[in-house]
Design a protein around this motif. Structure first.
Motif, PDB file in Angstrom:
ATOM      1  N   ARG A  82       8.317  -6.208   3.744  1.00 19.45           N
ATOM      2  CA  ARG A  82       7.100  -6.498   4.489  1.00 19.45           C
ATOM      3  C   ARG A  82       7.071  -7.977   4.748  1.00 19.45           C
ATOM      4  O   ARG A  82       7.052  -8.780   3.839  1.00 19.45           O
ATOM      5  CB  ARG A  82       5.922  -6.039   3.698  1.00 19.45           C
ATOM      6  N   PHE A 276      -8.862  -0.813  12.102  1.00 20.69           N
ATOM      7  CA  PHE A 276      -8.994   0.332  11.193  1.00 20.69           C
ATOM      8  C   PHE A 276     -10.268   0.216  10.375  1.00 20.69           C
ATOM      9  O   PHE A 276     -10.983   1.206  10.174  1.00 20.69           O
ATOM     10  CB  PHE A 276      -7.776   0.427  10.268  1.00 20.69           C
ATOM     11  N   HIS A 319      -0.006   3.221   6.004  1.00 19.54           N
ATOM     12  CA  HIS A 319       0.924   3.683   4.972  1.00 19.54           C
ATOM     13  C   HIS A 319       2.361   3.467   5.412  1.00 19.54           C
ATOM     14  O   HIS A 319       3.202   3.037   4.635  1.00 19.54           O
ATOM     15  CB  HIS A 319       0.710   5.174   4.699  1.00 19.54           C
TER      16      HIS A 319
ATOM     17  N   ARG B   4       6.264  -3.653  -4.464  1.00 21.11           N
ATOM     18  CA  ARG B   4       6.550  -2.576  -3.554  1.00 21.11           C
ATOM     19  C   ARG B   4       8.047  -2.295  -3.535  1.00 21.11           C
ATOM     20  O   ARG B   4       8.854  -3.085  -3.995  1.00 21.11           O
ATOM     21  CB  ARG B   4       6.123  -2.997  -2.165  1.00 21.11           C
ATOM     22  N   SER B  42       6.616   9.336  -3.583  1.00 20.52           N
ATOM     23  CA  SER B  42       5.195   9.628  -3.465  1.00 20.52           C
ATOM     24  C   SER B  42       4.602   8.969  -2.216  1.00 20.52           C
ATOM     25  O   SER B  42       3.757   9.551  -1.560  1.00 20.52           O
ATOM     26  CB  SER B  42       4.438   9.179  -4.702  1.00 20.52           C
ATOM     27  N   MET B  43       5.059   7.814  -1.903  1.00 17.87           N
ATOM     28  CA  MET B  43       4.550   7.129  -0.725  1.00 17.87           C
ATOM     29  C   MET B  43       4.920   7.913   0.535  1.00 17.87           C
ATOM     30  O   MET B  43       4.115   8.093   1.433  1.00 17.87           O
ATOM     31  CB  MET B  43       5.167   5.746  -0.705  1.00 17.87           C
ATOM     32  N   ALA B  46       2.847  11.012   0.641  1.00 15.28           N
ATOM     33  CA  ALA B  46       1.484  10.707   1.073  1.00 15.28           C
ATOM     34  C   ALA B  46       1.432  10.556   2.581  1.00 15.28           C
ATOM     35  O   ALA B  46       0.553  11.099   3.251  1.00 15.28           O
ATOM     36  CB  ALA B  46       0.984   9.438   0.398  1.00 15.28           C
ATOM     37  N   LEU B 108      -2.808  16.469  -0.915  1.00 10.90           N
ATOM     38  CA  LEU B 108      -2.944  15.042  -0.660  1.00 10.90           C
ATOM     39  C   LEU B 108      -3.706  14.365  -1.789  1.00 10.90           C
ATOM     40  O   LEU B 108      -3.323  13.294  -2.255  1.00 10.90           O
ATOM     41  CB  LEU B 108      -3.666  14.842   0.674  1.00 10.90           C
ATOM     42  N   SER B 111      -1.622  14.216  -4.918  1.00  5.35           N
ATOM     43  CA  SER B 111      -0.687  13.107  -4.756  1.00  5.35           C
ATOM     44  C   SER B 111      -1.403  11.771  -4.942  1.00  5.35           C
ATOM     45  O   SER B 111      -0.866  10.831  -5.522  1.00  5.35           O
ATOM     46  CB  SER B 111      -0.037  13.194  -3.373  1.00  5.35           C
ATOM     47  N   LEU B 112      -2.626  11.740  -4.448  1.00  3.20           N
ATOM     48  CA  LEU B 112      -3.423  10.513  -4.565  1.00  3.20           C
ATOM     49  C   LEU B 112      -3.674  10.182  -6.029  1.00  3.20           C
ATOM     50  O   LEU B 112      -3.497   9.046  -6.468  1.00  3.20           O
ATOM     51  CB  LEU B 112      -4.740  10.744  -3.825  1.00  3.20           C
ATOM     52  N   CYS B 115      -0.786   9.046  -7.763  1.00  4.46           N
ATOM     53  CA  CYS B 115      -0.396   7.724  -7.305  1.00  4.46           C
ATOM     54  C   CYS B 115      -1.296   6.664  -7.925  1.00  4.46           C
ATOM     55  O   CYS B 115      -0.843   5.623  -8.381  1.00  4.46           O
ATOM     56  CB  CYS B 115      -0.533   7.718  -5.783  1.00  4.46           C
ATOM     57  N   ARG B 119      -0.553   3.564 -11.010  1.00  3.33           N
ATOM     58  CA  ARG B 119      -0.735   2.231 -10.441  1.00  3.33           C
ATOM     59  C   ARG B 119      -1.833   1.476 -11.154  1.00  3.33           C
ATOM     60  O   ARG B 119      -1.718   0.277 -11.395  1.00  3.33           O
ATOM     61  CB  ARG B 119      -1.101   2.363  -8.962  1.00  3.33           C
ATOM     62  N   ASN B 199      -7.317  -1.838  -3.494  1.00  2.00           N
ATOM     63  CA  ASN B 199      -6.562  -0.662  -3.078  1.00  2.00           C
ATOM     64  C   ASN B 199      -6.880   0.535  -3.982  1.00  2.00           C
ATOM     65  O   ASN B 199      -7.102   1.649  -3.509  1.00  2.00           O
ATOM     66  CB  ASN B 199      -5.068  -0.998  -3.126  1.00  2.00           C
ATOM     67  N   PHE B 202     -10.357   1.778  -3.326  1.00  2.00           N
ATOM     68  CA  PHE B 202     -10.378   2.527  -2.065  1.00  2.00           C
ATOM     69  C   PHE B 202      -9.906   3.958  -2.270  1.00  2.00           C
ATOM     70  O   PHE B 202     -10.596   4.907  -1.924  1.00  2.00           O
ATOM     71  CB  PHE B 202      -9.498   1.825  -1.028  1.00  2.00           C
ATOM     72  N   HIS B 203      -8.737   4.104  -2.852  1.00  2.00           N
ATOM     73  CA  HIS B 203      -8.188   5.451  -2.991  1.00  2.00           C
ATOM     74  C   HIS B 203      -9.010   6.303  -3.945  1.00  2.00           C
ATOM     75  O   HIS B 203      -9.221   7.490  -3.717  1.00  2.00           O
ATOM     76  CB  HIS B 203      -6.727   5.380  -3.451  1.00  2.00           C
ATOM     77  N   SER B 488      -8.412  -4.959  -0.209  1.00  2.47           N
ATOM     78  CA  SER B 488      -6.982  -4.670  -0.265  1.00  2.47           C
ATOM     79  C   SER B 488      -6.261  -5.212   0.963  1.00  2.47           C
ATOM     80  O   SER B 488      -5.097  -5.584   0.894  1.00  2.47           O
ATOM     81  CB  SER B 488      -6.789  -3.169  -0.448  1.00  2.47           C
TER      82      SER B 488
HETATM   83  C1  HEM Z   1      -6.591  10.754   1.175  1.00  2.00           C
HETATM   84  C2  HEM Z   1      -5.548  10.223   1.641  1.00  2.00           C
HETATM   85  C3  HEM Z   1      -5.238   8.774   1.785  1.00  2.00           C
HETATM   86  C4  HEM Z   1      -5.797   7.901   2.643  1.00  2.00           C
HETATM   87  C5  HEM Z   1      -6.861   8.186   3.677  1.00  2.00           C
HETATM   88  C6  HEM Z   1      -5.182   6.641   2.425  1.00  2.00           C
HETATM   89  C7  HEM Z   1      -5.452   5.507   3.136  1.00  2.00           C
HETATM   90  C8  HEM Z   1      -4.870   4.294   2.915  1.00  2.00           C
HETATM   91  C9  HEM Z   1      -5.151   3.106   3.637  1.00  2.00           C
HETATM   92  C10 HEM Z   1      -6.132   3.007   4.774  1.00  2.00           C
HETATM   93  C11 HEM Z   1      -4.405   2.121   3.139  1.00  2.00           C
HETATM   94  C12 HEM Z   1      -4.376   0.704   3.635  1.00  2.00           C
HETATM   95  C13 HEM Z   1      -4.974  -0.242   2.699  1.00  2.00           C
HETATM   96  C14 HEM Z   1      -3.933  -1.161   2.191  1.00  2.00           C
HETATM   97  O1  HEM Z   1      -3.007  -1.513   2.912  1.00  2.00           O
HETATM   98  O2  HEM Z   1      -4.016  -1.560   1.044  1.00  2.00           O
HETATM   99  C15 HEM Z   1      -3.629   2.662   2.088  1.00  2.00           C
HETATM  100  C16 HEM Z   1      -2.739   1.954   1.330  1.00  2.00           C
HETATM  101  C17 HEM Z   1      -1.937   2.497   0.368  1.00  2.00           C
HETATM  102  N1  HEM Z   1      -1.922   3.821  -0.016  1.00  2.00           N
HETATM  103 FE1  HEM Z   1      -3.082   5.262   0.682  1.00  2.00          FE
HETATM  104  N2  HEM Z   1      -4.265   6.762   1.428  1.00  2.00           N
HETATM  105  C18 HEM Z   1      -4.261   8.061   1.022  1.00  2.00           C
HETATM  106  C19 HEM Z   1      -3.478   8.607   0.080  1.00  2.00           C
HETATM  107  C20 HEM Z   1      -2.508   7.927  -0.621  1.00  2.00           C
HETATM  108  C21 HEM Z   1      -1.634   8.515  -1.555  1.00  2.00           C
HETATM  109  C22 HEM Z   1      -1.589   9.979  -1.901  1.00  2.00           C
HETATM  110  C23 HEM Z   1      -0.860   7.532  -2.028  1.00  2.00           C
HETATM  111  C24 HEM Z   1       0.220   7.664  -3.060  1.00  2.00           C
HETATM  112  C25 HEM Z   1       1.405   7.849  -2.784  1.00  2.00           C
HETATM  113  C26 HEM Z   1      -1.223   6.326  -1.391  1.00  2.00           C
HETATM  114  C27 HEM Z   1      -0.649   5.085  -1.615  1.00  2.00           C
HETATM  115  C28 HEM Z   1      -0.982   3.941  -0.966  1.00  2.00           C
HETATM  116  C29 HEM Z   1      -0.382   2.671  -1.204  1.00  2.00           C
HETATM  117  C30 HEM Z   1       0.734   2.380  -2.177  1.00  2.00           C
HETATM  118  C31 HEM Z   1      -0.990   1.764  -0.364  1.00  2.00           C
HETATM  119  C32 HEM Z   1      -0.737   0.274  -0.298  1.00  2.00           C
HETATM  120  C33 HEM Z   1      -0.008  -0.104   0.904  1.00  2.00           C
HETATM  121  C34 HEM Z   1      -0.308  -1.479   1.287  1.00  2.00           C
HETATM  122  O3  HEM Z   1      -0.473  -2.340   0.431  1.00  2.00           O
HETATM  123  O4  HEM Z   1      -0.380  -1.723   2.486  1.00  2.00           O
HETATM  124  N3  HEM Z   1      -2.238   6.593  -0.541  1.00  2.00           N
HETATM  125  N4  HEM Z   1      -3.930   3.997   1.960  1.00  2.00           N
END
Ligand code: HEM
Lengths: 362, 587
Positions: A82, A276, A319, B4, B42-43, B46, B108, B111-112, B115, B119, B199, B202-203, B488
């Motif tokens: 990144r 977003f 993502h 990451r 997992s990523m 997701a 989902l 998985s969330l 995840c 973390r 982050n 949020f999740h 985040s």
């Molecule tokens: C309900 C479903 C989900 C939604 C709507 C969602 C939404 C989002 C959004 C909007 C971000 C951006 C925020 C950020 O960049 O920090 C994000 C980041 C992230 N999500 Fe999710 N997520 C979901 C499920 C998951 C799942 C299941 C995982 C596990 C594998 C996951 C892992 C991550 C990770 C690692 C980031 C950080 C990426 C980054 O730093 O840009 N998410 N997610």
């Protein structure tokens, strides 16, 4: 109770819109001229450099190639890394020997007269357009976004305004033809297909949530518009970079005005992140309003479905940017798909689908 | 989550190593690989599930949905005999409660959770552990620079490192100084832990929203009621025209409040040309009582402005006209008297009317027809309503007698009359003709079957009553989610390392490097700011090492050693900070 209606103001508004559309059209031509002219000029420079270069055995665009030409060949297409600020800078310059605009998208020293004319004209058009929006609001005695005609005219104004504002900090003039072209399309569609005289709002729309929810939705859409353009260009640029790096001919000379694929990706990511958040608010405020108006905050109404789909697609985009193998081209495709959903939501869903939201003024 | 999965494979070994060490002080290589693998899968999962969810939500907007309108679904299946049934089997009319849609979002969220939990643990540990060790070659970091403090300044290497530590602490970094009195003191600093916290919040909040929605479905209820002016609704099961309880609903949940419709006013648009005659304001004046003994309270119920009562919200969702009629039967007795709710059919409150008179004797009576607030007849002799207001109200009816079939006990739609077993009395094509009534007039039915009088017109409203206990928590979680999202996306997680040393000629050499974790377009800006702060602290001229700006442009993946090396040389005699003796001690 709503304020009274002022038909004269409404007529002024239409006149302003017409004038604005005309001015935009001239601006569009200027932007197109800029692309053509600069591309020619750049090619001439390249030719000269190439002639001089073959003599001295220096690669074309030597200054750029220093140390990075090869390293970045795989380009953004499959980067799991990144980028940070510095990566972006290098990405901008080191694009495998292909000439592109500055990766920083900062203004360069050289003047581009047609581009300046185009920006000036766009600004003029936007001012007139703004007057059109304001008189429309005065004519109707309320916020000017209560039906399709108003969504389109006000939305087009925001697209132009957001574009002009971002020009203050970045040289995004390469997007000019696209953005102004889209603004023209929106205005033409508004007056041809969706024209509606000034009028009151139906009771369902009489709420301060209209002000909050719709303004954020339109603003986010305007931002998505910019990133859509960038993502589309990113795909073209990345294709071009690959072709040239593989020794192919550079058929898309005008793309020299456009920064490298990686720079485009990075900037559109940043704008998409803002948009977003805006869309998240749109979704939430929509739900709060739905609760106020219909008694449930979520009911899978067609419009709600599409707002949700858009949100999920862009979440997928964010993502993707963090997923190995999904950055670059694939993320760009997601950004494009997201925008197509925005368009679909606005056009087809508003006009053809029946639902609680069917009060678009048709 | 910590680092990451973005360590490029092709990276030269020392960097990859430095990064790995920087990120994961606690894990070995094997652990890291396994961890990376999980993260990777997992990523991707997701992402895949997210996109799948988007696609799966679409059919719900293409086909009519049962929860929204069951009648539309029935109609659709009748209209599409070829595949209507098939779609039903695929649950395409109940998309959002279908097995496949539920499966996607449940997966989902599993998985969330899978995840978020690891973390969160990893981040908790990271927040409590010291900043990572100083890498051997700072010049490989994306942002790198050197400073030279003249030998006369009286700032030895150990002081310089402490100064730098102070500056970084002030900027919100967590700092650890290493080897302060050694030959090559260094420090590691880190900030921006809130990014990951955001982050995770949020999740996690997304899970909260889902749970709240589910709770609403379990413990909530909703219902509908039509109220003619003067009517009172009491919040008991019988008070509702239609009632849908949640899975865990108990009738004791209903608080017996009452709501009476006193008056309903509509304002029509008389100004604009395009929408002349459109309603622009609905206002219902209601009298409410919290419970039977409570004092009455007058309130205004409007669209977008529900009334809250007894834990429920009451919404204005519909309205129309209710002509008031008096019907006498063949024996001369009043068999029915009162308002009849007319169902909206078309423009300008063109409405249909059905009157069932089971109490009429000797024969039960039925009427079917239309109500028009402003009746007009066009040149084809078809009646239409020219205005929504009551300028020329008219009732046009056909009448029937016979057995209405209400005694069988089977529920009937009040808005429909099945005339199959009835004998027509009045109709256009009969000798007696149809019935046309203006307010105040009476029509005597043929054959001595009775009479019907049109006494006047009232308005009615339709209200929806909702109780959703999950609503507030859904909102709270949604707000939390947004807050987390903003953190985040906009907090930058950064690491800074500084190393100092004394050159042969007594000058104090300083080098520093910055590394971002995640997207960070302001890292260069941070580097510049730090440089400025350092320079001010040590009173160095701004451009003491201007040539370094060239170095700061390189990325970790760029392997042009010669460039980095040359700057190292240019910077002075602190040539190889990563030399065999130096930073080994740090590790
Ligand atoms: C309900 C479903 C989900 C939604 C709507 C969602 C939404 C989002 C959004 C909007 C971000 C951006 C925020 C950020 O960049 O920090 C994000 C980041 C992230 N999500 Fe999710 N997520 C979901 C499920 C998951 C799942 C299941 C995982 C596990 C594998 C996951 C892992 C991550 C990770 C690692 C980031 C950080 C990426 C980054 O730093 O840009 N998410 N997610």
């Amino acid at each position: 109770m709503p304020f009274g209606i002022n038909e004269t103001m409404g007529q002024y508004s239409e006149l302003f819109m017409l004038l604005a559309a005309g001015t935009y059209t001239v601006a569009f031509i200027a932007f197109a001229w800029d692309l053509a002219k600069s591309s020619k000029a750049l090619r001439a420079v390249d030719l000269k450099a190439a002639q001089a270069g073959t003599a001295a055995k220096v690669p074309v665009a030597a200054g750029v190639a220093a140390g990075s030409a090869g390293a970045r060949l795989d380009g953004p297409a499959d980067r799991a890394e990144r980028p940070s600020s510095s990566a972006a800078r290098v990405g901008g310059a080191g694009t495998g020997g292909v000439r592109t605009a500055d990766g920083d998208m900062k203004y360069a020293a050289e003047r581009r007269v047609p581009a300046r004319v185009a920006v000036a004209l766009t600004t003029l058009a936007a001012v007139i357009h703004g007057a059109g929006v304001v008189t429309r609001a005065l004519g109707a005695g309320r916020v000017p976004w209560g039906n399709m005609y108003e969504f389109l005219t006000t939305g087009a104004f925001l697209v132009a305004a957001v574009f002009l504002l971002s020009l203050i900090r970045r040289d995004l003039r390469f997007l000019g033809t696209f953005v102004v072209g889209l603004v023209i399309i929106m205005m033409v569609a508004a007056s041809v297909a969706f024209w509606t005289p000034v009028g009151h709002l139906v009771p369902a729309l009489q709420s301060y949530w209209l002000v909050i929810h719709v303004s954020i939705a339109v603003l986010s859409s305007a931002l998505f518009t910019l990133t859509f353009a960038m993502s589309a260009l990113q795909l073209v640029q990345s294709h071009r970079q690959k072709t040239v790096a593989a020794g192919g001919a550079d058929k898309l000379g005008f793309m020299r005005l456009v920064p490298s694929a990686l720079s485009l990706e990075n900037l559109s990511y940043r704008i998409n992140a803002i948009a977003f958040i805006g869309w998240t608010f749109t979704l939430m405020f929509g739900a709060i309003w739905a609760e106020k108006a219909w008694g449930r905050f979520w009911g899978w109404d067609t419009k709600e479905v599409w707002t949700f789909v858009i949100w999920v697609v862009y979440a997928g985009y964010l993502h993707a940017r963090a997923t190995r193998g999904w950055t670059g081209t694939r993320a760009a495709w997601l950004s494009i798909v997201g925008y197509l959903c925005v368009i679909f939501n606005f056009t087809i869903v508003n006009t053809l689908f029946n639902g609680l939201h069917s009060y678009s003024g048709l | 989550m910590s680092e990451r999965v973005n360590v490029k494979k092709k990276q030269s070994a020392p960097i990859a190593e430095a990064k790995a060490q920087a990120a994961l002080p606690a894990l070995g290589l094997k652990g890291m690989l396994r961890w990376a693998w999980t993260q990777l899968t997992s990523m991707r999962t997701a992402l895949f599930l997210l996109l799948l969810l988007a696609v799966a939500a679409v059919p719900g907007s293409l086909f009519p949905q049962r929860p929204a309108n069951p009648a539309n679904v029935t109609q659709y299946i009748t209209d599409h005999p070829d595949y209507g049934k098939l779609l039903d089997n695929l649950q395409l009319y109940d998309v959002y409660s279908s097995v496949w849609f539920s499966a996607i979002y449940l997966l989902l969220f599993i998985s969330l959770i899978g995840c978020v939990v690891p973390r969160a643990i990893a981040h908790y540990k990271a927040m409590r552990s010291q900043p990572p060790r100083t890498p051997q070659r700072l010049s490989r970091l994306p942002e790198y620079g050197t400073l030279v403090i003249p030998s006369g300044a009286g700032i030895p290497a150990s002081d310089a490192i402490n100064n730098a530590a102070g500056i970084l602490r002030k900027r919100g970094y967590r700092v650890e100084v290493r080897d302060a009195d050694g030959a090559l003191p260094s420090l590691g600093a880190e900030r921006g832990f809130l990014k990951e916290v955001g982050n995770l919040v949020f999740h996690t909040s997304l899970i909260g929203v889902l749970v709240s929605v589910a709770a609403g479905g379990l413990f909530g209820y909703s219902g509908q009621r039509i109220l003619v002016e003067g009517d009172t609704f009491v919040n008991t099961l019988v008070g509702y025209d239609q009632f849908s309880p949640g899975t865990n609903f108990q009738s004791s949940q209903l608080q017996p409040y009452s709501l009476q419709l006193d008056k309903f006013n509509i304002t029509f648009d008389r100004e604009s040309k395009g929408k002349f005659g459109q309603p622009i304001d609905f206002a219902a004046t209601v009298t409410t009582k919290e419970n039977p003994d409570a004092p009455p309270k007058q309130e205004l119920l409007k669209v977008n402005d529900p009334v809250s009562l007894g834990g429920t919200s009451i919404y204005l969702t519909g309205n129309g006209y209710a002509p008031v009629v008096t019907i006498r039967d063949g024996t001369g007795n009043i068999a029915m008297q009162g308002p009849v709710v007319a169902k909206l059919q078309g423009q300008n409150y063109y409405s249909s009317v059905v009157i069932k008179v089971p109490d009429a004797k000797p024969d039960q009576l039925g009427f079917v027809g239309f109500f028009l607030p402003t009746a007009f007849v066009n040149d084809k002799n078809v009646s239409f309503s020219a205005d929504p207001e009551l300028f020329n109200p008219q009732l046009t009816l056909n009448s029937y007698y016979g057995n209405l079939g209400l005694d069988t006990g089977a529920p009937q739609n009040v808005f429909e009359l099945d005339v199959k077993n009835l004998t027509p009395l009045n109709a256009r094509n009969l000798a007696a003709g149809g019935i046309t009534l203006a307010p105040g007039s009476t029509y005597t039915l043929p054959d001595g079957k009775g009479s019907i009088s049109f006494d006047g017109v009232k308005r009615y409203i339709g209200v929806d009553i909702h109780h959703n206990p999950g609503q507030v928590s859904a909102l709270v979680f949604a707000l939390l989610a947004v807050a987390g999202l903003i953190l985040s996306l906009y907090v930058n997680r950064r690491r800074v390392w500084v190393r100092t040393g004394t050159a042969d000629d007594g000058r104090t050499m300083v080098e520093y490097g910055l590394l971002a974790r995640g997207e960070d377009h302001r890292l260069a800006g941070e580097a510049a700011t730090l440089r400025k702060l350092f320079s001010t602290e040590w009173q160095l001229p701004e451009d003491s090492a201007a040539e370094d700006s060239a170095t700061s442009q390189q990325t970790p993946s760029r392997t042009s050693d010669n460039v980095a090396g040359s700057v190292d040389n240019a910077a002075g005699s602190l040539t190889t900070p990563a030399g065999p003796t130096g930073p080994e001690k740090d590790q």
